[in-house]
Design a protein around this motif. Structure first.
Motif, PDB file in Angstrom:
ATOM      1  N   TRP A 100       0.833  -1.199   0.000  1.00 51.56           N
ATOM      2  CA  TRP A 100       0.000   0.000   0.000  1.00 51.56           C
ATOM      3  C   TRP A 100       0.870   1.252   0.000  1.00 51.56           C
ATOM      4  O   TRP A 100       0.597   2.210  -0.714  1.00 51.56           O
ATOM      5  N   TYR A 107     -17.941   8.247   0.833  1.00 55.33           N
ATOM      6  CA  TYR A 107     -17.929   6.858   1.299  1.00 55.33           C
ATOM      7  C   TYR A 107     -19.122   6.079   0.733  1.00 55.33           C
ATOM      8  O   TYR A 107     -18.979   4.943   0.269  1.00 55.33           O
ATOM      9  N   PHE A 147     -14.081   0.013  -2.791  1.00 51.74           N
ATOM     10  CA  PHE A 147     -12.858   0.133  -1.992  1.00 51.74           C
ATOM     11  C   PHE A 147     -13.052  -0.466  -0.601  1.00 51.74           C
ATOM     12  O   PHE A 147     -14.141  -0.397  -0.030  1.00 51.74           O
ATOM     13  N   THR A 177     -12.723  -0.078   3.172  1.00 58.08           N
ATOM     14  CA  THR A 177     -12.752   1.117   4.005  1.00 58.08           C
ATOM     15  C   THR A 177     -11.470   1.268   4.823  1.00 58.08           C
ATOM     16  O   THR A 177     -10.924   2.367   4.955  1.00 58.08           O
ATOM     17  N   THR A 234      -8.357   2.768   2.746  1.00 56.00           N
ATOM     18  CA  THR A 234      -8.689   3.830   1.805  1.00 56.00           C
ATOM     19  C   THR A 234      -8.433   5.177   2.450  1.00 56.00           C
ATOM     20  O   THR A 234      -8.791   5.399   3.609  1.00 56.00           O
ATOM     21  N   LEU A 266      -9.875  10.114  -3.786  1.00 63.29           N
ATOM     22  CA  LEU A 266      -9.541   9.083  -2.803  1.00 63.29           C
ATOM     23  C   LEU A 266      -8.670   8.014  -3.444  1.00 63.29           C
ATOM     24  O   LEU A 266      -8.637   7.860  -4.670  1.00 63.29           O
ATOM     25  N   GLY A 269      -7.189   3.810  -2.533  1.00 59.70           N
ATOM     26  CA  GLY A 269      -7.272   2.676  -1.618  1.00 59.70           C
ATOM     27  C   GLY A 269      -7.188   1.352  -2.339  1.00 59.70           C
ATOM     28  O   GLY A 269      -7.027   1.274  -3.560  1.00 59.70           O
ATOM     29  N   THR A 270      -7.297   0.298  -1.527  1.00 56.20           N
ATOM     30  CA  THR A 270      -7.261  -1.067  -2.066  1.00 56.20           C
ATOM     31  C   THR A 270      -8.617  -1.420  -2.656  1.00 56.20           C
ATOM     32  O   THR A 270      -9.656  -1.183  -2.044  1.00 56.20           O
ATOM     33  N   TYR A 312      -4.629  -1.560  -6.422  1.00 59.26           N
ATOM     34  CA  TYR A 312      -5.059  -0.316  -5.807  1.00 59.26           C
ATOM     35  C   TYR A 312      -5.692   0.579  -6.875  1.00 59.26           C
ATOM     36  O   TYR A 312      -5.313   0.554  -8.039  1.00 59.26           O
TER      37      TYR A 312
END
Length: 690
Positions: A504, A534, A541, A543, A546, A558, A560-561, A577
């Motif tokens: 990450w 969100y 994503f 949470t 992220t 944003l 994230g994964t 990602y």
């Protein structure tokens, strides 16, 4: 569709008009004439192509109506109608699958030979004559696009004294018994709901799908039953799919034949049968829904003027004359119009509901019949040449940076299938694309997954495109940047280590490099579950992994994964990602960024400083405090490490910063740097520990 010129002259007054003139007018009006052939035995044939949205032009009558409107010539409809006594019957409100039906019977018919004129009309459209009943059936379908079923009344056990509205019924029932035969085998599908046509003694047909051969009229038929029905297409399609029965009836039903020509087609069918096969006409029953509310369109006259412009409006025309011109054109196309002072109220014909549903559609019909060739087709001279906006150059710059980092660009359509909060399109081109995208991430994920499904290597991709959202009772349009990072297990820290995927923080480093090249500072914060962001991106994503990206206290995207269990990307799902950036907001910050400064002449001095602060104070808060001091000798501040020890530092944590000092006027001394460090420590201690 092949149409005989001889047949057209019987339906429309085409005196003193050449086929080439009709072809030119039709093509300009939107119905392209591909070819005009001169055949000795078949005469002059027009080959006409119709578009998918013009269901009204799928019959000879439909084409004749179009020619009548375009050429402003009278339409000659079928006049030889027999006096039929029609019994009307209302369809129950609970029966939502049955749209309409008309049924009648003719007794004591005598099957004769098909006349030559009828054979010739069929052969022009590559239909071989079979027998007079089948030929009449095909002729009516060609002319009116109405499919009329012919049954043998004797095979059904009906007689002339039976009342058709009680002896023959259309119902929606659950089939739990053998009903129809396919290839001499009974079809048995338990609990399959289908629309059926049945008499008091027999089940005649699985509506619009199949009819047992023993009930169909033949050259030996003497008592004939006629049936026309329209049913809910999704129900018919579902039944056909389950039964694996795909027939010509289903294909014709998909053309959405309308009630507008139903009675005219039925009248002509009865007339032809009685003229060619004789016989006596019996009862006729018309089953329909009479509570249909017809939609209307309110069209301001100013909209017509604004859209069509000076090529349609002359200086002598006022609002009233413009309305009259429009009304005359629309009446030719069978629209019903109510005239008001400033606008027209227009009711669309039954067979035009799908392609004419808005005011702009009405204006297109007016311009089409008026003649597209009458509008100016030249581009006006441009004396001033514009410049590309700065916004355009910034997007090109961002695109170039992403490519140099190693990402490949992809492009997707803005039309998508609605899954979450995408705005709905009123008139979609196809059912699968009935919405416009509100984000780019779904298309990016699907492309990434599709590439893996084709046994290709993982790729890192990005897209810059427009998105559309519905907020505060209005639609908003914005430009987003979206992408995916991660190529599976292709990283090795040491030669002896196994390959691993991108972590990450390594992916975060790539993003920071991108933003650094763009020239903007980004603040990373954990995802706040109360944000609308969100709710919108939660399906895509994780949470916990992220982060929300901020630029000068404004959310710009944003990172994230990707939540891959739903999308099943690959075996390396945890190393993939994604990011979605709001370019419009980021560009706004770029406008206030200083890009250039003088190159320093004196060397920098780097020192590491450790401070102790409460655990509830974030790293960014400390950075902001250091920046607030605004010492000109501090060039940069970076977080070096974080240390927590609950035993030694209860409720506190230690942050290590790497600070770079530089002076533009001389080399810094140790005493000067120590004074700055002491000032920083005192300020931080006073601010966060008291």
């Amino acid at each position: 569709m092949n149409i005989s010129w001889e047949w057209l002259t019987e339906l429309v007054d085409l005196s003193n008009i050449k086929p080439e003139d009709v072809a030119e007018k039709l093509t300009l009006a939107g119905l392209e004439v591909d070819n005009i052939s001169y055949n000795g035995s078949k005469g002059i044939i027009l080959e006409i192509s119709t578009t998918a949205n013009r269901e009204d032009a799928l019959s000879i009558i439909g084409i004749a109506r179009e020619i009548s409107a375009v050429l402003d010539r009278p339409l000659i409809l079928f006049k030889n109608k027999l006096p039929l006594k029609i019994h009307h019957q209302k369809i129950s409100k609970n029966n939502k699958n049955h749209t309409y039906s008309i049924r009648g019977s003719i007794t004591n018919i005598t099957i004769t030979h098909t006349p030559e004129w009828l054979k010739r009309r069929l052969k022009i459209n590559n239909i071989e004559p079979i027998n007079v009943l089948k030929d009449i059936q095909n002729f009516i379908y060609l002319k009116w696009a109405q499919h009329i079923d012919f049954f043998d009344s004797d095979s059904l056990g009906l007689n002339s004294s039976d009342k058709l509205d009680t002896s023959l019924k259309t119902g929606f029932r659950i089939r739990q018994e053998q009903l129809l035969k396919k290839n001499s085998q009974f079809i048995t599908k338990n609990k399959l709901q289908n629309t059926t046509i049945h008499s008091s003694k027999n089940r005649i047909a699985l509506a619009r799908i199949s009819t047992p051969a023993e009930y169909i009229a033949t050259p030996k038929t003497t008592n004939l039953l006629l049936q026309v029905s329209k049913f809910n297409s999704p129900v018919v399609d579902s039944a056909a799919e389950v039964l694996n029965l795909y027939t010509q009836n289903i294909h014709s039903d998909k053309k959405n034949q309308k009630t507008i020509d139903l009675l005219d087609a039925y009248h002509e069918c009865i007339f032809l049968i009685t003229c060619l096969c004789f016989g006596s006409i019996q009862n006729t029953t018309y089953i329909h829904k009479n509570n249909y509310i017809y939609p209307y369109i309110k069209l301001p006259t100013q909209d017509i003027i604004f859209t069509l412009g000076s090529d349609f409006i002359t200086s002598d025309n006022d609002l009233t004359s413009i309305q009259n011109i429009s009304i005359n054109i629309l009446k030719k196309l069978r629209f019903i119009i109510w005239k008001e002072k400033q606008y027209l109220i227009i009711e669309t014909p039954l067979d035009r509901f799908k392609d004419v549903s808005r005011g702009i559609d009405i204006i297109e019909e007016i311009s089409r019949i008026h003649g597209f060739n009458k509008f100016t087709g030249t581009i006006p001279d441009c004396k001033k040449y514009g410049l590309k906006r700065i916004h355009h150059h910034r997007i090109i710059h961002i695109r170039s940076i992403l490519r140099t980092v190693g990402l490949s660009e992809v492009i997707h359509s803005s039309l998508v299938e609605r899954k979450y909060i995408e705005p709905i399109i009123c008139n979609p081109v196809i059912k699968e694309c009935h919405a416009i995208r509100s984000s780019l991430i779904n298309s990016i994920i699907n492309t990434y997954a599709y590439n893996l499904q084709q046994c290709n290597s993982p790729i890192e991709i990005f897209e810059i495109g427009r998105v559309f959202k519905y907020k505060n009772s209005q639609y908003e349009e914005a430009i987003h940047l979206c992408g995916m990072i991660g190529k599976g297990n292709n990283i090795r820290s040491k030669w002896q280590d196994n390959l691993r995927g991108l972590s990450w923080f390594e992916a975060k480093g790539i993003m920071e490099e991108i933003f650094e090249r763009i020239g903007t500072r980004i603040l990373w914060k954990p995802l706040d579950l109360s944000l609308d962001l969100y709710k919108e991106f939660e399906p895509y994503f994780f949470t916990a992994s992220t982060s929300v990206l901020y630029c000068q206290n404004q959310i710009i995207g944003l990172f994230g994964t990707i939540k891959t269990p739903k999308f099943k990307l690959s075996v390396y799902d945890e190393n993939v990602y994604g990011f979605e950036i709001f370019i419009d907001k980021m560009n706004y910050q770029l406008a206030n960024t200083n890009y250039f400064k003088s190159y320093p002449k004196y060397p920098a001095v780097t020192r590491d400083v450790t401070v102790t602060i409460p655990c509830n104070i974030s790293f960014h808060t400390v950075i902001n405090e250091i920046q607030r001091i605004n010492n000109p000798l501090i060039e940069s501040v970076d977080l070096l490490n974080l240390y927590k020890n609950e035993i030694q530092y209860s409720g506190s944590k230690r942050l290590g910063f790497r600070i770079k000092y530089r002076s533009s006027s001389g080399t810094l001394t140790s005493e000067t740097i120590e004074n700055i460090e002491n000032m920083l420590k005192c300020s931080i201690s006073h601010t966060f520990t008291n």
